[in-house]
Write an enzyme that holds these catalytic residues in place. Structure first.
Site, PDB file in Angstrom:
ATOM      1  N   SER A   1      -3.153  -0.928   9.484  1.00 12.02           N
ATOM      2  CA  SER A   1      -3.868   0.325   9.677  1.00 12.02           C
ATOM      3  C   SER A   1      -5.089   0.114  10.582  1.00 12.02           C
ATOM      4  CB  SER A   1      -4.247   0.911   8.317  1.00 12.02           C
ATOM      5  OG  SER A   1      -4.517   2.280   8.407  1.00 12.02           O
TER       6      SER A   1
ATOM      7  N   ASP B   1       1.864   4.119   7.871  1.00 16.42           N
ATOM      8  CA  ASP B   1       0.756   3.216   7.590  1.00 16.42           C
ATOM      9  C   ASP B   1       1.169   1.905   6.920  1.00 16.42           C
ATOM     10  OD1 ASP B   1      -1.691   2.079   6.737  1.00 16.42           O
ATOM     11  OD2 ASP B   1      -2.586   4.051   6.517  1.00 16.42           O
TER      12      ASP B   1
END
Length: 254
Positions: A38, A150
């Protein structure tokens, strides 16, 4: 001695990684490998390419880096990442892992297979965007025919991806979950719940690190609070210089 660092996801809190990297640089720590999920993947890519922590912070503050994300309003998500793609491409025009000065591993979640996958070669920007793609908020990113979201969903501190390459592995984890919480609003409940859920997949990852950097002060700042970029940077930097010495990073801990 080979040294690596794993950079966690954590939204705006990931800016603290820049302060950590600055402090490590002042200690004379040479990084041979970097992994990230991320925001950690984004920071890792820019740093691995050769941008200094201060320069990356300047970009975040002065170019409204995260404001480049655009509304999508589709069934898969509310925001697309075309603006962020364009910004990264200006900074890293080669768009390839081979252009990086430090080997980088990026964790992203394969939505169809339901597991973490790791990118180390090929096009760089799709891997970064896939790793940053928070489900529901952002449109999923397609890479090589697969759909990714993510990396923090399945491996928010991707230490295992580089553990076997490093004599000394540092973990920079920006999702400190405090034992105190006040319900302020609906968003705060969602944020707290997400942090608690994600923290579950970092238990083993933390244990794999020889040194774990996890500033408690980050618990006081929202993962959405980009306007406090300077403070987040300082928290990461100050925590390292106040709690470690150069010797901590020049000897094998395990």
């Amino acid at each position: 001695m080979t040294t690596g660092i794993a950079l966690s996801g954590g939204g705006a809190r990931g800016i603290s990684h820049l302060g950590v990297l600055k402090a490590l640089g002042e200690f004379g720590v040479h990084l041979d490998y970097i992994s990230g999920a991320s925001t950690g993947a984004l920071v890792g890519a820019l740093y691995s390419y050769g941008l200094s922590p201060e320069k990356i912070l300047e970009l975040i503050v002065n170019t409204r880096f995260f404001s480049s994300l655009r509304p999508a309003w589709t069934w898969t998500g509310l925001v697309n990442m075309d603006g962020l793609r364009e910004l990264i491409l200006k900074l890293i025009p080669e768009n390839n892992f081979d252009a990086l000065k430090i080997p980088l591993t990026i964790a992203a979640t394969n939505l169809r297979k339901g597991k973490a996958e790791y990118f180390t070669a090929g096009q760089l920007i799709p891997a970064v965007l896939g790793s940053c793609c928070v489900p529901v908020i952002f449109n999923p990113v397609q890479v090589n025919g697969e759909v990714y979201v993510d990396g923090g969903v399945t491996d928010n501190l991707p230490s295992k991806s580089i553990r076997d390459k490093c004599d000394l592995l540092i973990g920079s984890h920006c999702n400190y979950v405090s034992n105190e919480f006040d319900v302020k609003n609906f968003r705060s409940v969602i944020e707290r719940s997400l942090l608690m859920a994600i923290s579950g997949n970092t238990t083993v990852s933390k244990e794999l690190c020889d040194i774990l950097i996890e500033p408690p002060a980050l618990a006081n700042i929202s993962v959405f609070d980009v306007k406090n970029a300077g403070l987040l940077f300082d928290i990461g930097y100050d925590f390292v210089v106040k709690n470690y010495t150069k010797m901590d990073f020049t000897s094998i801990q395990k």
